[in-house]
Design a protein around this motif. Sequence first.
Motif, short mmCIF file in Angstrom:
data_model
loop_
_atom_site.label_atom_id
_atom_site.label_comp_id
_atom_site.label_asym_id
_atom_site.label_seq_id
_atom_site.Cartn_x
_atom_site.Cartn_y
_atom_site.Cartn_z
N GLY A 53 0.79 -1.21 0.00
CA GLY A 53 0.00 0.00 0.00
C GLY A 53 0.83 1.27 0.00
N ARG A 54 2.13 1.15 -0.15
CA ARG A 54 3.00 2.32 -0.03
C ARG A 54 2.74 3.35 -1.12
N ALA A 55 2.14 2.94 -2.23
CA ALA A 55 1.93 3.88 -3.34
C ALA A 55 1.02 5.02 -2.94
N LEU A 56 0.20 4.83 -1.90
CA LEU A 56 -0.68 5.91 -1.45
C LEU A 56 0.11 7.14 -1.03
N GLY A 57 1.34 6.95 -0.61
CA GLY A 57 2.14 8.07 -0.16
C GLY A 57 2.97 8.72 -1.24
N TYR A 58 2.76 8.31 -2.50
CA TYR A 58 3.58 8.83 -3.60
C TYR A 58 2.68 9.36 -4.71
N PRO A 59 2.20 10.59 -4.59
CA PRO A 59 1.33 11.14 -5.64
C PRO A 59 2.02 11.22 -7.00
N GLU A 60 3.36 11.37 -7.02
CA GLU A 60 4.06 11.39 -8.30
C GLU A 60 3.92 10.05 -9.02
N TYR A 61 3.90 8.97 -8.23
CA TYR A 61 3.72 7.63 -8.81
C TYR A 61 2.33 7.48 -9.42
N THR A 62 1.31 7.85 -8.65
CA THR A 62 -0.05 7.69 -9.15
C THR A 62 -0.34 8.58 -10.34
N GLU A 63 0.28 9.76 -10.40
CA GLU A 63 0.09 10.66 -11.54
C GLU A 63 0.74 10.06 -12.80
N ALA A 64 1.96 9.56 -12.66
CA ALA A 64 2.63 8.94 -13.81
C ALA A 64 1.88 7.68 -14.24
N LEU A 65 1.35 6.94 -13.28
CA LEU A 65 0.59 5.73 -13.59
C LEU A 65 -0.68 6.08 -14.35
N ARG A 66 -1.36 7.14 -13.90
CA ARG A 66 -2.57 7.58 -14.60
C ARG A 66 -2.26 7.96 -16.04
N THR A 80 3.75 4.89 -23.34
CA THR A 80 3.40 4.08 -22.17
C THR A 80 4.66 3.65 -21.43
N ILE A 81 5.66 3.23 -22.20
CA ILE A 81 6.92 2.84 -21.59
C ILE A 81 7.54 4.02 -20.84
N HIS A 82 7.52 5.18 -21.46
CA HIS A 82 8.11 6.37 -20.83
C HIS A 82 7.43 6.69 -19.51
N GLU A 83 6.09 6.70 -19.50
CA GLU A 83 5.36 7.07 -18.29
C GLU A 83 5.49 5.99 -17.21
N ALA A 84 5.48 4.72 -17.64
CA ALA A 84 5.64 3.64 -16.66
C ALA A 84 7.02 3.70 -16.02
N VAL A 90 9.92 6.56 -9.15
CA VAL A 90 9.42 6.95 -7.83
C VAL A 90 9.25 5.73 -6.93
N LEU A 91 8.68 4.66 -7.50
CA LEU A 91 8.40 3.44 -6.74
C LEU A 91 8.85 2.25 -7.58
N PRO A 92 10.12 1.83 -7.43
CA PRO A 92 10.70 0.81 -8.32
C PRO A 92 9.97 -0.53 -8.33
N ASP A 93 9.26 -0.85 -7.26
CA ASP A 93 8.58 -2.15 -7.20
C ASP A 93 7.07 -2.04 -7.39
N GLY A 94 6.62 -0.94 -8.00
CA GLY A 94 5.18 -0.76 -8.23
C GLY A 94 4.65 -1.76 -9.24
N ALA A 119 7.75 -10.86 -15.13
CA ALA A 119 8.13 -11.83 -14.10
C ALA A 119 8.30 -11.14 -12.75
N ILE A 120 8.87 -9.94 -12.76
CA ILE A 120 9.03 -9.18 -11.51
C ILE A 120 7.66 -8.75 -10.99
N ALA A 121 6.79 -8.28 -11.90
CA ALA A 121 5.47 -7.82 -11.49
C ALA A 121 4.65 -8.95 -10.87
N CYS A 122 4.82 -10.16 -11.40
CA CYS A 122 4.01 -11.30 -10.94
C CYS A 122 4.58 -11.97 -9.70
N LEU A 123 5.74 -11.54 -9.25
CA LEU A 123 6.31 -12.15 -8.04
C LEU A 123 5.39 -11.96 -6.84
#
Length: 215
Positions: A53-66, A80-84, A90-94, A119-123
Amino acid sequence: MDAHPQAETHVTAISILGAGHITPSFLSRKALLGPLLRAFVGGKPLPSIPFSGRALGYPEYTEALRKAQEVRAEKQWNNTIHEAQRALEVLPDGEAALTLLGHAQFQLGQYNAAASTLAIACLTETDDKDSMVLLAAALRRSGSPTRSRAVCLQVLDRYPGEHRAWAALGLAQEAENNLLASKASFRRALTISQYHPKYKQHLKRLEEKLQKSGD
């Protein structure tokens, strides 16, 4: 008057629209956002927000994700690659950003990179069957059908009615030159999704190959 007034508690709720099948990490089942909000409404002590749940504390992450989700919807894969990647700075393990990145890499034919990213995402999000099926496809296209088959079996162990996983399994088995097993997998996929045209085409092609080989 209460001599010991209770301290105010503030909760920030962040919603990302147009996410498709991508589940942002802070909205996943593991994030416990629902119990947190119910506890807040009920006036109970708030449970701790877990690791995912740490992403809640990173508005820069959620903005880039949006933004990544917006350009993904328009099939702008390079953007998409650039924004991801911007979100991952901001959050390397998002997990959500990793999934978006892997999807875009797959669409651009970067199958090795897509397989590594997914593979990393599905861990930590092994219940995300969409990402797992995409991972299986990336592994097969990058020349690893055995690993692709293993991922498909992992999905089917949890979701035996997932027709895409049966089809992906059939493709992996075909790549391993196990045509009889591949035929059986596509038949299973068709029992679940009876009118899927591509499954019918694959099954017909497999039957022709088996007929030529005499099996």
